[in-house]
Scaffold this motif. Sequence first.
Motif, PDB file in Angstrom:
ATOM      1  N   THR A   1       0.896  -1.367   0.143  1.00 41.95           N
ATOM      2  CA  THR A   1       0.005  -0.070  -0.064  1.00 41.95           C
ATOM      3  C   THR A   1       0.681   1.217  -0.024  1.00 41.95           C
ATOM      4  O   THR A   1       0.632   2.158  -0.710  1.00 41.95           O
ATOM      5  CB  THR A   1      -0.957   0.053   1.138  1.00 41.95           C
TER       6      THR A   1
ATOM      7  N   ARG B   1       1.936   1.697  -3.388  1.00 45.89           N
ATOM      8  CA  ARG B   1       0.914   2.397  -4.124  1.00 45.89           C
ATOM      9  C   ARG B   1       0.756   3.772  -4.020  1.00 45.89           C
ATOM     10  O   ARG B   1       0.567   4.609  -5.002  1.00 45.89           O
ATOM     11  CB  ARG B   1      -0.471   1.549  -3.853  1.00 45.89           C
TER      12      ARG B   1
ATOM     13  N   PRO C   1      -4.091   4.082  -8.528  1.00 46.49           N
ATOM     14  CA  PRO C   1      -5.361   4.002  -7.823  1.00 46.49           C
ATOM     15  C   PRO C   1      -5.660   3.147  -6.854  1.00 46.49           C
ATOM     16  O   PRO C   1      -4.858   2.455  -6.511  1.00 46.49           O
ATOM     17  CB  PRO C   1      -6.034   3.988  -9.089  1.00 46.49           C
ATOM     18  N   TYR C   2      -6.741   3.173  -6.383  1.00 42.46           N
ATOM     19  CA  TYR C   2      -7.468   2.280  -5.435  1.00 42.46           C
ATOM     20  C   TYR C   2      -6.540   2.279  -3.953  1.00 42.46           C
ATOM     21  O   TYR C   2      -6.304   1.283  -3.369  1.00 42.46           O
ATOM     22  CB  TYR C   2      -7.242   0.779  -6.042  1.00 42.46           C
TER      23      TYR C   2
ATOM     24  N   SER D   1      -7.606   4.415  -0.515  1.00 43.04           N
ATOM     25  CA  SER D   1      -8.663   5.275  -0.123  1.00 43.04           C
ATOM     26  C   SER D   1      -7.964   6.660   0.293  1.00 43.04           C
ATOM     27  O   SER D   1      -6.773   6.476   0.764  1.00 43.04           O
ATOM     28  CB  SER D   1      -9.340   4.611   1.028  1.00 43.04           C
TER      29      SER D   1
END
Lengths: 380, 380
Positions: free
Chosen positions: A29, A32, A38-39, A41
């Motif tokens: 994460t 990311r 994307p994806y 929160s």
Amino acid sequence: MTRGTGREQSPAAPRSVDVARLAGVSQKTVSRVFNDEPYVSAEVRRRVLEAAEQLGYRRNNAARALASGRTRSIGVVTLGTALYGPASLLMGVERVVRDTGYALRVVNTMEGDPAGLAGAVGSLLDQGVDGIVISEPIEEEGAEGDLTVPVNVPVLVLGAPPPFTASTVLYGAGGADLMARAAIEHLLDLGHPTVHHLAGPQRWYAAKDRLEGWRAALAAHGRDRPPVIEGDWSAASGYAAGRELAADPEVTAVFAANDDMAIGLIRALAEAGRRVPEDVSVVGFDDIPVAAYVTPPLTTVRQQFDTVAQEGLKRLVHAIENPQAEALPASDPPVHLVVRASTQPPPPRRPPGRRRHTASRPGGGPHDPPPANGGSSTHH
Amino acid sequence: MTRGTGREQSPAAPRSVDVARLAGVSQKTVSRVFNDEPYVSAEVRRRVLEAAEQLGYRRNNAARALASGRTRSIGVVTLGTALYGPASLLMGVERVVRDTGYALRVVNTMEGDPAGLAGAVGSLLDQGVDGIVISEPIEEEGAEGDLTVPVNVPVLVLGAPPPFTASTVLYGAGGADLMARAAIEHLLDLGHPTVHHLAGPQRWYAAKDRLEGWRAALAAHGRDRPPVIEGDWSAASGYAAGRELAADPEVTAVFAANDDMAIGLIRALAEAGRRVPEDVSVVGFDDIPVAAYVTPPLTTVRQQFDTVAQEGLKRLVHAIENPQAEALPASDPPVHLVVRASTQPPPPRRPPGRRRHTASRPGGGPHDPPPANGGSSTHH
DNA sequence: ATGAAAGCGCTAACAC
DNA sequence: GTGTTAGCGCTTTCAT
């Protein structure tokens, strides 16, 4: 302090797992978030960024490069000179490269370097660049033609024909011949019967281009093509050429392949009693910063290094990021002739063998303030 | 062709295991050979090199950096200008960096860049350089003082005091004040009562240093210190300054902080009817390539960029490779004043308010060939 | 929208 | 002199 390895030396840079742990998410994460994928929160993203900030996390580029196979860097090969042209181009390239999010690696090729271009390119390949810019290459002795190393990244060549074959080769910074041509035509328009050329070293493609433009312009207008004198870009070589040219009364206009040579040339002419522009007009090339302030202010061709760099790199980055796509089309930069006080109509013809000094030019004496950038006209 | 993955696209770069397999040795041995480690028999070394050659093997630098924690690269922060000084320094740095076996990464700080120096250094740190060279930094507004990012690699600052604290900070390229001083003393020796100063932009440390040298020299000789005019390094700003100075009959000698300004200055003086050097002597700084060929040939202070770069980098590399060792001592570069035709004794004093034009200087007319490099004397 | 596992190609530490 | 075993800190692929 943060990661308890015990050693106080330098407290080991935090890694993405450390950030993940602190933020209470998985390592992936964190990845990311930092890659703007994307994806994620908004809430998680915030937590991650905060944790990273707190730890002073910077992502490790070597690991990134290793895992992804891309270094996100572009290499540039330049000549190791502070000559205005190459140096300006390099600065232009740096500016654009940074804007595009790539890092810049630089290697020089020195004139006479045994390894030369191949060595420089090889060294960049070793460093693992994603693309290569070759700025103003010069012709190599011996190593004519193809590079011995296989180049598997896109290459942008600024100011020269292809020195070798690579998967993708782009060209930029063309049009020097057109620029030279504009300079010649300016002189012919003023009424000069022909124009002499003080060329740059012909191992440089930039010098060849300007010579070619000169040749083409004279041919197009059916004028005599006087013998070319070849300098080495330096004011000293321009000075030497000036001594030669001063002896020839037929010379009324000279196109020098760069401003430094033009300045040396003007000095030699002045010392020989041939005034510029009254007796001889001189045009330079580059528009170096002092060109407007030397005596007389120099008419010259301005190169738009920033534009050239920007346009070329846009295409290079496109080629890097879209390996299969069609190459973006090149566009010749506009020609920009800056007319200052070193050019004017030729003195009236008179029987050869007689020395004379003609009247001063109308309104063009040394007491005119030099036009800051003024009097420039754009051709083509 | 060699490794049969089936895809023809680009036949996947060979890795060290591939070389090892072909040479019939272990992967580690290949590593040994490429790192010039001892304990490899000549025979094995030969086999490995041959296999590598055959495969076109180049070692993957990202993997190397990741595993070793060193990138073998040095980052340099420069200003994004083609100004002669910074550009020459950069070229000097590149040359030396390559010789020392490091790769060079370059980032610019543009004047007025919001991120500025901190951003540039941060970007280099992101790239994972082993050392950083900061070339001719300028003072940042706001971000005065310390960098916000922690710098855990040695830093070499060329031409400025410490802009921040890092584990190791070295300085180089000092001594500009001494060079300026030599210029002033040259003028005083010629008999000028005092020397005016056309300074560079004071956000540049280089400009400050030269100003300081001027100030110190005048103080040491008990001379008047006329008001300083500040330019921006450009010939245009020198020209503007020249218009001001031309109006003041007291001005007999000017020290310009760089050659471009000196050239603009000389032009403005000439246009105002004040001849150089007959009425006013001018000294520049840098010795740009055309300095010997402008009219009049410019007396100036030559900077030895190559020496400075070489000396500084030697110390930086030493600091990188011997983290615990004492820093190598710095040494001031020699002062090199190049005396040409733009300086001579002042005109005889006469009652103020009267315009006059004094006789030409002895043997110093514009018809003298410019000394190629001649007339240079080394002080200090 | 998030996580687990498997490498990327090399160097490092140690065994033999 | 040479080989073996572990990672370096990420991105990728695939699950969930």
